[in-house]
Structures are given as structure tokens and as C-alpha cells.
Scaffold this motif. Structure first.
Motif, PDB file in Angstrom:
ATOM      1  N   GLN A 239       0.580  -1.270  -0.290  1.00 32.34           N
ATOM      2  CA  GLN A 239      -0.714  -0.130  -0.021  1.00 32.34           C
ATOM      3  C   GLN A 239       0.942   1.708   0.023  1.00 32.34           C
ATOM      4  OE1 GLN A 239      -3.214   0.047  -0.311  1.00 32.34           O
ATOM      5  NE2 GLN A 239      -3.308  -2.037  -0.806  1.00 32.34           N
ATOM      6  N   ASP A 240       0.834   2.508  -0.951  1.00 31.30           N
ATOM      7  CA  ASP A 240       1.121   4.316  -1.174  1.00 31.30           C
ATOM      8  C   ASP A 240       1.000   4.449   0.577  1.00 31.30           C
ATOM      9  OD1 ASP A 240       1.956   6.183  -1.251  1.00 31.30           O
ATOM     10  OD2 ASP A 240       1.363   6.378  -3.315  1.00 31.30           O
ATOM     11  N   ILE A 241       2.138   4.874   0.824  1.00 35.13           N
ATOM     12  CA  ILE A 241       1.853   5.148   2.638  1.00 35.13           C
ATOM     13  C   ILE A 241       2.221   6.767   2.486  1.00 35.13           C
ATOM     14  CG2 ILE A 241       2.759   5.437   4.839  1.00 35.13           C
ATOM     15  CD1 ILE A 241       1.062   2.771   4.280  1.00 35.13           C
ATOM     16  N   GLU A 366      -5.379  19.080  -3.485  1.00 37.24           N
ATOM     17  CA  GLU A 366      -6.851  19.092  -2.600  1.00 37.24           C
ATOM     18  C   GLU A 366      -6.668  17.671  -1.324  1.00 37.24           C
ATOM     19  OE1 GLU A 366     -11.395  18.446  -1.963  1.00 37.24           O
ATOM     20  OE2 GLU A 366     -10.943  19.693  -3.790  1.00 37.24           O
ATOM     21  N   ALA A 367      -6.616  16.201  -1.949  1.00 34.75           N
ATOM     22  CA  ALA A 367      -6.445  15.510  -1.517  1.00 34.75           C
ATOM     23  C   ALA A 367      -4.978  14.693  -0.930  1.00 34.75           C
ATOM     24  CB  ALA A 367      -6.909  14.410  -2.821  1.00 34.75           C
ATOM     25  N   GLU A 368      -3.775  15.680  -0.837  1.00 31.97           N
ATOM     26  CA  GLU A 368      -2.975  15.648  -0.551  1.00 31.97           C
ATOM     27  C   GLU A 368      -3.398  16.372   0.778  1.00 31.97           C
ATOM     28  OE1 GLU A 368       0.478  15.005  -3.863  1.00 31.97           O
ATOM     29  OE2 GLU A 368      -0.171  17.076  -2.461  1.00 31.97           O
ATOM     30  N   PHE A 389      -7.030   3.763   9.700  1.00 38.18           N
ATOM     31  CA  PHE A 389      -6.337   4.111   8.550  1.00 38.18           C
ATOM     32  C   PHE A 389      -7.128   2.933   7.216  1.00 38.18           C
ATOM     33  CE2 PHE A 389      -2.991   1.878  11.948  1.00 38.18           C
ATOM     34  CZ  PHE A 389      -1.964   2.660  11.096  1.00 38.18           C
ATOM     35  N   ASP A 390      -8.765   3.087   7.462  1.00 38.72           N
ATOM     36  CA  ASP A 390     -10.263   3.140   6.469  1.00 38.72           C
ATOM     37  C   ASP A 390      -9.685   4.737   5.594  1.00 38.72           C
ATOM     38  OD1 ASP A 390     -10.209   0.928   7.936  1.00 38.72           O
ATOM     39  OD2 ASP A 390     -12.069   0.785   9.210  1.00 38.72           O
ATOM     40  N   SER A 391     -10.154   4.979   6.778  1.00 41.22           N
ATOM     41  CA  SER A 391      -9.761   6.982   5.527  1.00 41.22           C
ATOM     42  C   SER A 391      -8.712   6.727   5.183  1.00 41.22           C
ATOM     43  CB  SER A 391      -9.890   7.522   6.752  1.00 41.22           C
ATOM     44  OG  SER A 391     -10.996   7.721   7.663  1.00 41.22           O
ATOM     45  N   LEU A 395      -8.415   7.246   1.258  1.00 44.80           N
ATOM     46  CA  LEU A 395      -8.196   8.479  -0.090  1.00 44.80           C
ATOM     47  C   LEU A 395      -6.580   8.852  -0.363  1.00 44.80           C
ATOM     48  CD1 LEU A 395      -7.808  10.986   3.867  1.00 44.80           C
ATOM     49  CD2 LEU A 395      -9.563  11.392   1.182  1.00 44.80           C
ATOM     50  N   ARG A 396      -6.301   7.370  -0.087  1.00 46.09           N
ATOM     51  CA  ARG A 396      -4.911   6.976  -0.902  1.00 46.09           C
ATOM     52  C   ARG A 396      -5.271   6.981  -2.331  1.00 46.09           C
ATOM     53  NH1 ARG A 396      -0.319   9.748   0.148  1.00 46.09           N
ATOM     54  NH2 ARG A 396       0.155   9.226   1.945  1.00 46.09           N
ATOM     55  N   VAL A 397      -6.083   5.444  -2.424  1.00 40.32           N
ATOM     56  CA  VAL A 397      -6.540   5.294  -3.633  1.00 40.32           C
ATOM     57  C   VAL A 397      -7.666   6.239  -4.210  1.00 40.32           C
ATOM     58  CG1 VAL A 397      -8.965   3.858  -4.814  1.00 40.32           C
ATOM     59  CG2 VAL A 397      -6.983   2.840  -2.671  1.00 40.32           C
ATOM     60  N   GLN A 398      -7.809   7.189  -3.555  1.00 41.41           N
ATOM     61  CA  GLN A 398      -8.202   8.121  -4.369  1.00 41.41           C
ATOM     62  C   GLN A 398      -7.339   9.655  -5.067  1.00 41.41           C
ATOM     63  OE1 GLN A 398     -11.009  11.074  -2.423  1.00 41.41           O
ATOM     64  NE2 GLN A 398     -11.723  12.029  -3.754  1.00 41.41           N
ATOM     65  N   LEU A 399      -6.256   9.615  -3.856  1.00 34.15           N
ATOM     66  CA  LEU A 399      -5.640   9.965  -4.632  1.00 34.15           C
ATOM     67  C   LEU A 399      -4.267   9.753  -5.757  1.00 34.15           C
ATOM     68  CD1 LEU A 399      -3.422  12.665  -4.212  1.00 34.15           C
ATOM     69  CD2 LEU A 399      -1.852  11.457  -2.620  1.00 34.15           C
ATOM     70  N   GLN A 400      -4.330   8.538  -6.168  1.00 34.97           N
ATOM     71  CA  GLN A 400      -3.345   7.298  -7.040  1.00 34.97           C
ATOM     72  C   GLN A 400      -3.722   7.395  -7.634  1.00 34.97           C
ATOM     73  OE1 GLN A 400      -0.770   6.100  -6.513  1.00 34.97           O
ATOM     74  NE2 GLN A 400      -0.649   5.497  -8.632  1.00 34.97           N
ATOM     75  N   GLN A 401      -5.781   7.612  -7.733  1.00 29.46           N
ATOM     76  CA  GLN A 401      -6.578   7.727  -9.328  1.00 29.46           C
ATOM     77  C   GLN A 401      -5.959   8.887  -9.871  1.00 29.46           C
ATOM     78  OE1 GLN A 401     -10.436   6.596  -7.820  1.00 29.46           O
ATOM     79  NE2 GLN A 401      -9.927   4.737  -7.755  1.00 29.46           N
TER      80      GLN A 401
END
Length: 478
Positions: A239-241, A366-368, A389-391, A395-401
Motif C-alpha cells: 500500500q502507498d503510505i 486538495e486530496a494531499e 487506517f480505513d480513511s 484517500l490514498r486510492v482516490q489520490l492515486q487515481q
């Protein structure tokens, strides 16, 4: 119960950093003392040094497997270990061991005095095994928690082989300036539509090798650019941390742009793409069998010229071999197709420059910022770990997209031609691939027919049939 005559001693230690085997030697001495006290004869020692037996270990235990085979075959009739956690730290494995002991009637003893001949003794042994497994799992939880905390602080995993671009022994915290410059040169080549093969040749010509001393290959180059460390990205269990606090050869945005380029190259090549020596290679089809025609230089009676022909050893459009019926001079076909391409380009307007990606960039920022505020709340103790960790994952998935879309747009903008006609008229060798891309935007395919042998007059124009690319119909014929 009869006294054992052939005893097997199993000794194991999970970690031996110095490789001196001091731990297993101490265990062996204690086990031999127990055998002497009971009057048992030692037949064989089964040592496993620097080998874990926990639920998290993936290492095989060949000595343990050999010991169990010998016990089942009757080679040994008793097993002695220092303690139960030396035998195993897995409750399932311990249960299986006790069942096999009962089935094959071999004796078992530890220096701590466990008795497996009674139900109470087996119960106590099972409890000890469960405690040993719990200790291992709790230790793994603490280690994983510490590793996650380091990742959240932007500190990369320090283990593993040296990676190209980083100094040896720096634990991925310091860059090798010379190698970093090569990685950046390779990045610029890739976004300009060069291939990983071009990058590998460039790196080899500069006198460099892989960190392990091997010659650069396409796959080795891809591994460098596929590694998240190259882009300063910290991962934990895939996972991207976050981003590393230490320097990296590429920025995250540059790394993601390279992923778009490599992903596109991994898909089947579009018509007109790929390394070719001739502008229309791949576009010419045999008019009889629809096989792709080859283009090559030929010398006949002292005259050297280019020809295109249907190869009878190549599969045709119907799945069969090429018919071999068509063999034509290439230059006349080139002249005719050049006229068609230039006429089509003259009717076009230059493609305007790509629009700015400000909107996507704002969404990324904004996501960052949301992730930064979320991390701040967690560090201040205003969020439970599970909620955090759930949140964070969401957010990491959204940012990656968002970053992938942004990188895709950047990569696409590097391929936008502002004046296709100017590109087409540049006939230099290094511009061949760009000219082929222009051809692919005009011509879908060309069917070539035979004109017979001995024909010296210019061929008829209908000896080739050109299918043009059309936005409305997907292609038209000329």
C-alpha cells in the motif's frame, strides 16, 4: 514402554547473526545429558540453524521433515528436543506431530520434562504450544507496528539489495549522483517515446552495469523505473503510505508518468508503431491473401532496390500461409502513398496545444491536504487507529487515481503534434517513428496486387487499394 534404542535429537534456533551455531550446540548438550540420564542411545542429530518455526516464517525446515520421515520409517524410535518451542511454534503443526507420534508409536521427550504418554501431559504440551504461537504473533504485531510507524514518518525499508541510483550502504537514504543523472536521462527518453531498449543501450554505452554487475537489459531497466523507491514512494504491505523524507532519483509525478508510458508499451502495439526501417512497413497487405507484406532491399543483376513481397512462410489474414503471389518494387508504392498522405495533411489544421491540467492539479493538492490533516488528527490522538487506517486507505486510492489521470495527461501532452505536416516533411532517420505515427493517422491499410512479370511501363494506379482513416466511417477506400 520399551527403552528407545535409536534416538533423534532435534535442535533449532531462529536467528544466528554470526553463524557460530552456539545456540544449537547448547541445546544439543542438554539433550545428550537427558539421553544419558535415561540410558538412551543417540542415533542422529537434526540441526536447523538460523531457521524460524513461527507462523510468519516462509522458510522450509528440511531437517525437521527428514526427522519425521525417519520416525515414520522406524529409523529412529524416539525424538528429543530442548523445549516445545524449539520443535514448533505453530499449534496446528504441534497437533499434527502428536497425532503422528500416536500413530507411529515413537517416544518423545524434552529437557523440560513434558510427558506425552497421558492425556494431561498432552494437554499441557498443547497449551505450551499455544503460548509459544501467541508470543510469536504478538512479537510480529509489535514489529509490524514499528515498521508502519517508520513508513508513516517517511523512512523507507532499509534492507534488501542495493538499487540503481542509491549509494551502497546508505540504506536508500543517499543518492549516487552519476546513476541518478542516468535515470533522469532515461526518464526524458521514455517520455519522448523512446523504448526501454534505447535506455538500456544508452546506459551500457556510458559504461555502467546493474548493481549486481550484470549487463543492462530491457527488463532490468523496467525494474528500475517500476520500483517505487525510484520515485521516493513509501509502501507498506503493497500500500502507498506516503513520500520518503530522503531524496530520490525521480519525483512522484515523474515516476507516475513513467508508469503510464510503460503500461502503454505493455499493450499490443497500434498500427504503425514499433521499430521499423521503412515508413510503410506493416501497412501493406497482400491483395490476394491479406498477409502483411515484407519490405527489404534486394540486389538483382547488379541493381539494388527495395521490394515488397508476400512471404509464403508467414500467416495470412485467413490463418493460412501467405500466398507468395505478389512481389512489387517498393519505391513506386512509396511515391503514390506519399502523395496521399501529404494531400490529407494539407486539408488539416494544426492541432492546438494541449490544455493546461490546472484542474487536475488542484484536485491532487486538495486530496494531499486532506491526508495531511487526517494524519495530524491521528498523531494528536483525536482518531482511533482503525478509523485512521480505513480513511487513509480510501484517500490514498482516490489520490492515486487522480495522480494517474494527471500523469496520463502529462504523458499524452508530450505526444501532441502541433503541426503534423512539418513532422511528415522531416525525412531524417531519427524521425521515422513520428512519420509512421502520422501515416497511421491517415492510412488504415494498403492492399497490393500483382502486376505480372516483365511489365516495364508504370503500374496502373488501381494496382494498390488504399483504405483511409475516417472519423465518421472508420475508413474509406481510394
Amino acid at each position: 514402554m520399551a527403552k528407545p534404542k535409536r534416538v533423534g535429537i532435534y535442535v533449532r534456533i531462529s536467528r544466528d547473526r554470526k553463524g557460530q551455531e552456539l545456540g544449537i550446540k547448547r541445546q544439543e548438550r542438554a539433550c545428550r545429558e537427558l539421553c544419558e540420564q535415561r540410558g538412551w542411545s543417540v542415533h542422529k542429530i537434526y540441526p536447523e540453524n538460523d531457521t524460524s518455526a513461527s507462523t510468519t516464517s516462509r522458510k522450509q525446515r528440511p531437517q525437521y521433515a527428514e526427522m519425521m520421515r525417519d520416525a515414520k520409517a522406524g529409523v529412529i524410535d524416539a525424538i528429543v528436543v530442548y523445549s516445545i518451542d524449539r520443535l514448533t511454534r505453530r499449534i496446528a503443526e504441534l497437533t499434527s506431530f502428536l497425532e503422528e507420534q500416536k500413530a507411529y508409536a515413537f517416544q518423545f521427550a524434552t529437557t523440560e520434562g513434558e510427558d506425552t504418554s497421558t492425556a494431561s501431559g498432552r494437554m499441557i504440551l498443547t497449551i505450551k504450544g499455544a503460548v509459544a504461537q501467541q508470543e510469536t504473533e504478538r512479537m510480529a504485531e509489535r514489529i509490524n507496528g514499528a515498521l508502519l510507524q517508520r513508513r508513516e514518518q517517511g523512512k523507507p525499508h532499509a534492507g534488501g539489495k542495493r538499487q540503481f541510483g542509491f549509494k551502497a550502504g546508505s540504506h536508500f537514504q543517499e543518492l549516487n549522483d552519476e546513476e541518478t543523472n542516468l535515470i533522469r536521462l532515461g526518464y526524458e527518453m521514455l517520455v519522448r517515446q523512446k523504448s526501454p531498449g534505447d535506455v538500456s543501450r544508452m546506459w551500457s554505452e556510458r559504461g555502467t552495469t546493474t548493481p549486481q554487475g550484470a549487463t543492462w537489459t530491457i527488463q532490468a531497466v523496467k525494474r528500475v523505473y517500476r520500483s517505487q523507491r525510484t520515485g521516493g514512494i513509501i509502501t507498506y504491505k503493497g500500500q502507498d503510505i506516503g513520500d520518503s523524507t530522503y531524496p530520490s532519483p525521480l519525483t512522484r509525478k515523474e515516476w507516475e508518468s513513467v508508469q503510464v508510458v510503460l503500461d502503454r508499451r505493455a499493450t499490443p502495439a497500434a498500427q504503425g508503431s514499433g521499430k521499423r526501417k521503412h515508413v510503410y512497413s506493416g501497412f501493406l497487405k497482400c491483395g490476394h491473401c491479406q498477409a502483411t507484406m515484407r519490405v527489404q532491399w534486394a540486389t538483382i543483376q547488379g541493381r539494388t532496390f527495395r521490394r515488397t513481397f508476400c512471404n509464403s512462410s508467414q500467416r495470412g489474414g485467413n490463418g493460412g500461409l501467405g500466398c507468395g503471389k505478389v512481389n512489387r518494387k517498393y519505391d513506386w508504392i512509396v511515391e503514390r502513398l506519399n502523395e496521399v498522405v501529404e494531400a490529407a495533411l494539407l486539408t488539416r489544421q494544426p492541432t492546438p496545444p494541449a490544455a493546461s491540467h490546472g484542474e487536475l492539479t488542484d484536485e491532487v493538492r486538495e486530496a494531499e491536504e486532506r491526508i495531511r490533516l487526517l494524519r495530524l488528527r491521528w498523531k494528536e490522538g483525536r482518531m482511533e487507529d482503525e478509523d485512521y487506517f480505513d480513511s487513509l486507505t480510501h484517500l490514498r486510492v482516490q489520490l492515486q487515481q487522480l495522480r494517474t489521470r494527471e500523469a496520463d495527461a502529462v504523458a499524452a501532452s508530450t505526444r501532441t503534434e502541433t503541426d503534423a505536416l512539418a513532422v511528415w516533411r522531416d525525412e531524417s532517420e531519427e524521425n521515422l517513428e513520428r512519420r509512421r505515427a502520422v501515416v497511421a493517422s491517415v492510412i488504415k491499410e494498403v492492399q497490393v496486387f500483382s502486376i505480372g512479370r516483365g511489365c516495364r511501363k508504370p503500374p496502373e494506379t488501381d494496382s494498390i487499394k488504399i483504405a483511409l482513416v475516417s472519423a465518421e466511417s472508420g475508413g474509406q477506400e481510394e
